[in-house]
Design a protein around this motif. Sequence first.
Motif, short mmCIF file in Angstrom:
data_model
loop_
_atom_site.label_atom_id
_atom_site.label_comp_id
_atom_site.label_asym_id
_atom_site.label_seq_id
_atom_site.Cartn_x
_atom_site.Cartn_y
_atom_site.Cartn_z
N GLU A 56 -2.69 -11.54 -1.84
CA GLU A 56 -3.24 -10.56 -1.66
C GLU A 56 -2.60 -10.08 -0.34
O GLU A 56 -2.31 -8.53 -0.15
N ALA A 57 -2.46 -10.56 0.85
CA ALA A 57 -1.24 -9.74 1.86
C ALA A 57 -0.51 -9.84 1.48
O ALA A 57 0.26 -8.86 2.19
N LEU A 58 0.47 -10.20 0.60
CA LEU A 58 1.63 -10.11 -0.23
C LEU A 58 1.90 -8.39 -0.84
O LEU A 58 1.60 -7.50 -0.44
N ARG A 59 0.90 -7.80 -1.24
CA ARG A 59 0.06 -7.41 -2.46
C ARG A 59 -0.69 -6.35 -1.61
O ARG A 59 0.69 -4.40 -1.30
N GLN A 60 -0.70 -6.15 -0.31
CA GLN A 60 -1.40 -5.18 1.05
C GLN A 60 0.27 -4.40 1.71
O GLN A 60 0.45 -3.84 1.74
#
Length: 142
Positions: A56-60
Amino acid sequence: ERREPPLDREPRHSSERERAQLSIDEEKLEIARKQAEADHEQKLRHWREREQAELEALRQRQGLEVDFLARLAKEGVNVTEYLVAKETAKPTHHVRVDGAAADLAKVHICAPADDSVSAGAGAGAVGGRGGGGGFLGGVLSR
């Protein structure tokens, strides 16, 4: 008058005790197996949660980068040139010399082989001496 129990009962009590002990040991093993299984499931759950959070952090971060690049494109910036310049600014080699030998160290930097640079001196040759890619590679032929 009291009678003493026959001697043959002793082995039967012994086998009953052994069966009871075996049953207790099996229960302990089953409890330990269930505990190990529960521990493993918990570790898997934590791993999944951690991986999900990282994803999720990577996607953000990627979403923010896409938004930034879109704004640059709106402003008329050539995004391809921007990305190439950004990536080429990163070092490709790191040299670290520690300890007493650091004072005596000599660092030889080899430039990457570039066909356009060495073309004048002959396929990879430096100053007409073959072996291109040696000390300062094609830089000497400039």
